[in-house]
Scaffold this motif. Structure first.
Motif, PDB file in Angstrom:
ATOM      1  N   GLU A 114       0.828  -1.210   0.000  1.00 34.14           N
ATOM      2  CA  GLU A 114       0.000   0.000   0.000  1.00 34.14           C
ATOM      3  C   GLU A 114       0.858   1.254   0.000  1.00 34.14           C
ATOM      4  OE1 GLU A 114      -2.703  -0.482   3.279  1.00 34.14           O
ATOM      5  OE2 GLU A 114      -4.115  -1.654   2.057  1.00 34.14           O
ATOM      6  N   ILE A 117       2.000   1.763  -3.633  1.00 33.93           N
ATOM      7  CA  ILE A 117       0.859   2.188  -4.450  1.00 33.93           C
ATOM      8  C   ILE A 117       0.489   3.633  -4.137  1.00 33.93           C
ATOM      9  CG2 ILE A 117      -1.589   1.782  -4.907  1.00 33.93           C
ATOM     10  CD1 ILE A 117      -1.010  -1.225  -4.358  1.00 33.93           C
ATOM     11  N   TYR A 118       0.479   3.973  -2.858  1.00 31.55           N
ATOM     12  CA  TYR A 118       0.167   5.348  -2.448  1.00 31.55           C
ATOM     13  C   TYR A 118       1.172   6.331  -3.040  1.00 31.55           C
ATOM     14  CZ  TYR A 118      -0.639   9.396   0.556  1.00 31.55           C
ATOM     15  OH  TYR A 118      -0.911  10.667   1.016  1.00 31.55           O
ATOM     16  N   LYS A 161       0.452   6.888  -6.695  1.00 31.24           N
ATOM     17  CA  LYS A 161      -0.755   7.682  -6.911  1.00 31.24           C
ATOM     18  C   LYS A 161      -0.524   9.154  -6.563  1.00 31.24           C
ATOM     19  CE  LYS A 161      -4.730   4.584  -6.782  1.00 31.24           C
ATOM     20  NZ  LYS A 161      -5.374   5.189  -7.951  1.00 31.24           N
ATOM     21  N   LEU A 207      -3.277  -5.859  -4.958  1.00 30.99           N
ATOM     22  CA  LEU A 207      -3.703  -4.602  -4.359  1.00 30.99           C
ATOM     23  C   LEU A 207      -3.714  -3.466  -5.365  1.00 30.99           C
ATOM     24  CD1 LEU A 207      -2.020  -4.807  -0.834  1.00 30.99           C
ATOM     25  CD2 LEU A 207      -4.282  -5.545  -1.577  1.00 30.99           C
ATOM     26  N   GLU A 255      -6.882  -3.885  -7.273  1.00 33.11           N
ATOM     27  CA  GLU A 255      -8.028  -3.426  -6.510  1.00 33.11           C
ATOM     28  C   GLU A 255      -8.073  -1.903  -6.444  1.00 33.11           C
ATOM     29  OE1 GLU A 255      -7.904  -5.431  -2.753  1.00 33.11           O
ATOM     30  OE2 GLU A 255      -8.646  -7.317  -3.587  1.00 33.11           O
ATOM     31  N   ALA A 256      -6.882  -1.276  -6.531  1.00 33.42           N
ATOM     32  CA  ALA A 256      -6.812   0.186  -6.537  1.00 33.42           C
ATOM     33  C   ALA A 256      -7.019   0.739  -7.937  1.00 33.42           C
ATOM     34  CB  ALA A 256      -5.473   0.657  -5.972  1.00 33.42           C
ATOM     35  N   GLU A 257      -7.293  -0.156  -8.904  1.00 36.06           N
ATOM     36  CA  GLU A 257      -7.498   0.192 -10.306  1.00 36.06           C
ATOM     37  C   GLU A 257      -6.322   0.996 -10.845  1.00 36.06           C
ATOM     38  OE1 GLU A 257     -11.233   2.196 -10.522  1.00 36.06           O
ATOM     39  OE2 GLU A 257     -12.378   0.363 -10.149  1.00 36.06           O
TER      40      GLU A 257
END
Length: 319
Positions: A213, A216-217, A220, A311, A314-316
């Motif tokens: 996460e 991914i964060y 983004k 993940l 799921e976060a597209e």
């Protein structure tokens, strides 16, 4: 040089990490069962340290590299047990441990009196106790000694080794452990090594979600993921998973240092043990469910760092 007994054989091995040197005056032979991602490297380190190795694995082709280095091949665990003073097992699942130890060709029925058997598989604490008690009946000694450190630790001989069993036996085989790892600890009686490994896996389980996460964060948010990783790895967020597996996630390197399918097995054992003790483990349950979903995506033979695929999906978000 002759030795009065097996205990003397092991004691003459003097290993010093500071000088990276093994003095090998020993005639003790080691049998090793299981030549997977980690087992192969562990056998190489033992051969390089001067030990004579007997090996067995279900697929002989996996042994080719160590056979070229001088290891002796055996057609069954029974044959290997009869030729070895110390037998180390590093197999996949508790059922594999049961077959290797308790089957018709199992080592418990064929090990020499006075020998040592060491299961380094991550397995059930209750099974470790069963092996210990059966070995004691048959005149030899068993230790449970699961490890942590993955493929890197196995290659570099820097594994953490968590040992359960008798103190005298632990000290007898310590020279062998010191070839394979750095942090080597006797945690208690039979089963204590496996319980410690369960605690280790519980800590890793939730941490792996956090590492994924975090990356991914960062993406983004428009950050350079590598710079972010290098920065937070020096602070309170530091962990093996962050520094080593986080880098593999960024590089899209999903080769197994530790298989998803084996991590699922470990978490299932840990959750069963926790429930048997009346302990809730919500973080472990979440991680187990996510890894099962990852395996359903066809990633069971990938490394545990492949969790970021699930993940990110799921976060597209495209990796």
């Amino acid at each position: 040089m002759r030795f009065a007994n097996f205990h003397d054989k092991l004691k003459v091995n003097i290993y010093t990490k500071e000088t990276d040197r093994m003095v090998t005056a020993s005639t003790a032979s080691i049998g090793f069962i299981g030549l997977g991602v980690m087992g192969n490297s562990m056998v190489k380190n033992l051969i390089n340290a001067g030990y004579s190795l007997h090996v067995y694995t279900r697929t002989k082709s996996k042994a080719e590299e160590v056979l070229e280095l001088g290891a002796d091949w055996h057609e069954s665990p029974a044959s290997l047990a009869q030729a070895s003073d110390v037998i180390i097992t590093m197999v996949g699942y508790p059922v594999d441990v049961e077959n290797v130890y308790f089957g018709d060709q199992g080592i418990l029925n064929h090990t020499k009196e006075g020998a040592y058997v060491i299961d380094m598989t991550t397995s059930k604490p209750s099974l470790a106790i069963d092996i210990y008690e059966e070995a004691k009946k048959n005149g030899f000694t068993a230790l449970d000694a699961p490890v942590s450190g993955g493929d890197i630790g196995a290659k570099n001989g820097t594994l953490a080794i968590m040992v359960g069993g008798d103190k005298e036996a632990y000290h007898d085989v310590a020279p062998i452990f010191r070839v394979l790892g750095e942090r080597i600890t006797l945690l208690g009686p039979a089963g204590a090594g496996q319980h410690t490994k369960m605690a280790n896996q519980i800590a890793i389980a939730s941490n792996m979600i956090g590492v994924c996460e975090s990356i991914i964060y960062a993406r983004k948010a428009g950050l350079d993921a590598e710079e972010m990783l290098a920065t937070i790895s020096t602070g309170a967020a530091a962990s093996f998973s962050l520094s080593n597996l986080g880098k593999r996630m960024i590089d899209k390197d999903y080769e197994p240092g530790f298989y998803v399918k084996h991590f699922i097995k470990d978490m299932e054992i840990a959750l069963e043990s926790a429930h048997n003790m009346g302990m809730p483990a919500p973080g472990l349950e979440l991680s187990l469910n996510l890894y099962k979903d990852l395996a359903d995506m066809g990633e069971e033979d990938s490394g545990t760092q492949a969790l970021i695929k699930l993940l990110a999906h799921e976060a597209e978000m495209s990796l």
